[in-house]
Scaffold this active site. Sequence first.
Site, PDB file in Angstrom:
ATOM      1  N   ARG A  46       0.850  -1.208   0.000  1.00 13.99           N
ATOM      2  CA  ARG A  46       0.000   0.000   0.000  1.00 13.99           C
ATOM      3  C   ARG A  46       0.881   1.251   0.000  1.00 13.99           C
ATOM      4  O   ARG A  46       0.522   2.270  -0.555  1.00 13.99           O
ATOM      5  CB  ARG A  46      -0.941  -0.019   1.221  1.00 13.99           C
ATOM      6  CG  ARG A  46      -1.714   1.273   1.410  1.00 13.99           C
ATOM      7  CD  ARG A  46      -3.022   1.119   2.200  1.00 13.99           C
ATOM      8  NE  ARG A  46      -2.943   0.278   3.363  1.00 13.99           N
ATOM      9  CZ  ARG A  46      -2.369   0.616   4.525  1.00 13.99           C
ATOM     10  NH1 ARG A  46      -1.804   1.804   4.685  1.00 13.99           N
ATOM     11  NH2 ARG A  46      -2.366  -0.234   5.536  1.00 13.99           N
ATOM     12  N   TYR A  98     -16.513  16.382 -15.638  1.00 13.19           N
ATOM     13  CA  TYR A  98     -16.928  14.984 -15.684  1.00 13.19           C
ATOM     14  C   TYR A  98     -17.970  14.772 -14.568  1.00 13.19           C
ATOM     15  O   TYR A  98     -17.771  15.203 -13.425  1.00 13.19           O
ATOM     16  CB  TYR A  98     -15.708  14.082 -15.470  1.00 13.19           C
ATOM     17  CG  TYR A  98     -16.071  12.664 -15.118  1.00 13.19           C
ATOM     18  CD1 TYR A  98     -16.851  11.897 -15.985  1.00 13.19           C
ATOM     19  CD2 TYR A  98     -15.661  12.084 -13.926  1.00 13.19           C
ATOM     20  CE1 TYR A  98     -17.209  10.603 -15.655  1.00 13.19           C
ATOM     21  CE2 TYR A  98     -16.003  10.788 -13.596  1.00 13.19           C
ATOM     22  CZ  TYR A  98     -16.780  10.054 -14.467  1.00 13.19           C
ATOM     23  OH  TYR A  98     -17.140   8.782 -14.154  1.00 13.19           O
ATOM     24  N   ASP A 170      -7.371  18.703 -14.430  1.00 12.17           N
ATOM     25  CA  ASP A 170      -7.668  17.346 -14.901  1.00 12.17           C
ATOM     26  C   ASP A 170      -7.264  17.294 -16.374  1.00 12.17           C
ATOM     27  O   ASP A 170      -7.899  17.895 -17.233  1.00 12.17           O
ATOM     28  CB  ASP A 170      -9.162  17.039 -14.716  1.00 12.17           C
ATOM     29  CG  ASP A 170      -9.490  15.584 -15.048  1.00 12.17           C
ATOM     30  OD1 ASP A 170      -8.783  14.992 -15.888  1.00 12.17           O
ATOM     31  OD2 ASP A 170     -10.466  15.052 -14.480  1.00 12.17           O
ATOM     32  N   LYS A 195      -8.156   6.043 -19.067  1.00  9.32           N
ATOM     33  CA  LYS A 195      -8.432   6.542 -20.414  1.00  9.32           C
ATOM     34  C   LYS A 195      -7.199   6.412 -21.324  1.00  9.32           C
ATOM     35  O   LYS A 195      -6.778   5.304 -21.594  1.00  9.32           O
ATOM     36  CB  LYS A 195      -8.947   7.980 -20.309  1.00  9.32           C
ATOM     37  CG  LYS A 195     -10.044   8.170 -19.240  1.00  9.32           C
ATOM     38  CD  LYS A 195     -11.258   7.312 -19.535  1.00  9.32           C
ATOM     39  CE  LYS A 195     -12.478   7.628 -18.726  1.00  9.32           C
ATOM     40  NZ  LYS A 195     -12.566   7.117 -17.374  1.00  9.32           N
TER      41      LYS A 195
HETATM   42  C1  PLP Z   1     -12.169  13.825 -17.226  1.00 13.02           C
HETATM   43  C2  PLP Z   1     -12.314  12.695 -16.260  1.00 13.02           C
HETATM   44  N1  PLP Z   1     -11.766  12.802 -15.045  1.00 13.02           N
HETATM   45  C3  PLP Z   1     -11.881  11.806 -14.132  1.00 13.02           C
HETATM   46  C4  PLP Z   1     -12.591  10.649 -14.418  1.00 13.02           C
HETATM   47  C5  PLP Z   1     -12.715   9.571 -13.381  1.00 13.02           C
HETATM   48  O1  PLP Z   1     -11.844   8.525 -13.661  1.00 13.02           O
HETATM   49  P1  PLP Z   1     -12.127   6.968 -13.301  1.00 13.02           P
HETATM   50  O2  PLP Z   1     -13.307   6.546 -14.094  1.00 13.02           O
HETATM   51  O3  PLP Z   1     -10.845   6.315 -13.679  1.00 13.02           O
HETATM   52  O4  PLP Z   1     -12.388   6.921 -11.834  1.00 13.02           O
HETATM   53  C6  PLP Z   1     -13.170  10.512 -15.679  1.00 13.02           C
HETATM   54  C7  PLP Z   1     -13.934   9.285 -16.013  1.00 13.02           C
HETATM   55  O5  PLP Z   1     -14.594   9.197 -17.008  1.00 13.02           O
HETATM   56  C8  PLP Z   1     -13.033  11.559 -16.617  1.00 13.02           C
HETATM   57  O6  PLP Z   1     -13.595  11.487 -17.835  1.00 13.02           O
END
Ligand code: PLP
Length: 377
Positions: A46, A98, A170, A195
Site C-alpha cells: 500500500r 466529468y 484534470d 483513459k
Molecule cells: C475527465 C475525467 N476525469 C476523471 C474521471 C474519473 O476517472 P475513473 O473513471 O478512472 O475513476 C473521468 C472518467 O470518465 C473523466 O472522464
Amino acid sequence: MKLDTACIHGSKDNNHKTGAVCTPIYQSATFAHPSVGESTGYDYSRLQNPTREQLEKTIARLESGVDALAFSSGMAAISCINELFCPGDEIIASDDLYGGTVRLYDYITIKNGLKIHYVNTGDHRALSEKITDKTKAVFVETPTNPMMHVTDIRLVKEIIGSRDIYLIVDNTFLSPYFCNPLSLGADIVVHSGTKYLGGHNDTLAGFLVVSNHELAEKLRFIHKTTGASLSPFDSYLMIRGIKTLALRMERAQENALKIAQWLREQKKIVSVNYVGLPDHPGYEISKKQSRGFGAMISFETDSKETALQILQQVNLIQFAESLGGVESLITYPILQTHADVKKETQRRLGINDRLLRLSVGVENADDLTEDLKQAIG
Ligand SMILES: Cc1ncc(COP(=O)(O)O)c(C=O)c1O
C-alpha cells in the site's frame, strides 16, 4: 529524452539484475526486512511497490512533475486531493466537469463541510469574482467533458497570483503527450489513467502529479493512509499501455479531425464540438497551451430520435461509457456520464437528449465514418 521515447523507456527498472526488458510484476503484499531497523526501501505494497514505483516515475517524467502517485481509479485520485482541505474551505471548479467529479463534490465533499462553487473557468472575470480568503483550490478540466470548453491555464494561474490556492488541472482528455499543465502553472495534475494512459479499456487507474515536494509529501501521506493505491498487476498494464501512448494519440487525433469534419456535413447533425476545428472557440488557446487537440468529440443531433437511433445502430463503434481507448466508444451523457448533474446545469451547458459524445479510437477512419453513416441513416 523526448516524450515519445520516455513513454517506452521511462519505466526502465534499473534495480533488477535479470536484464528483463519489461518491468516485472512484483505481486507481493509485503517485503521482508534485512534486520531490525533496516528496509529494502519496500515495506508494504500500500506504501511502496516496485512495479507501481516504475509507473509513477514514468508518469512524473511525462508530466514534468517532482512526483506522481498511482491510484486505483481517477475518482480515488480526486478524492485524495479533497483530504488536503478542512471544513469551511472552498473549491472553485469548472462548471462543465466529468459527472463523477460533480457527484463527488455535490454528495460527498459538501457533506464533509467543503463548499464548491462552479464557474466557467474560461470566463476570467467570473473566476476572479468567486475567489475569496476561503478559496483553497481551483479545479479545472480542459477541454471539458462533454462540451469541450477550453480554459486558458496560464491565465487562471495569473488570476490566482501569489495566493495560497492550489491550481488543479484534470488533464485526462489530452494526456501528457499533448499537454503538461504543471509547466503552465498548475500545482497538481489529475489523470483518469483508465483513459488514454492505459489506452485499452481494460484497466481502471488514476494519477496525481505534483509540482513541488511539500505538496507531494502531503499527498503521499494521504495516499498511503487512505489506501486506494494501484495494484502491481494494474500498474504493469498501465506501463504497457503508456508505451504506445504517442502512437495512439497521434492516430486518434488524426481520426477525430476527419470525423469531426465529416459529421459537420451531415444533415441530421446540428453542431459539432471538437477543439481541433479552427473555428472552435478554444482553438487558439489550445494551440498556445498544448501540442494537440485530442480525440474527443461531442455533437448534437436534430432530434432525440436520431440520437437514440445512432446509439442503437452503431456496430463498430460501441455504445459504452469511458474514453481514450483504442476502441471508439459513443456515450449518451444525459443518461450516463452526466446523469447526476443537476437538470438546470445540464440545460445551461447544453447537455440534452440530442447530445452524443464520441471517443475516437485508432481504427481506420473510413470504417468509423461508414459506421456512423449507416447509423445516422
Ligand atoms: C475527465 C475525467 N476525469 C476523471 C474521471 C474519473 O476517472 P475513473 O473513471 O478512472 O475513476 C473521468 C472518467 O470518465 C473523466 O472522464
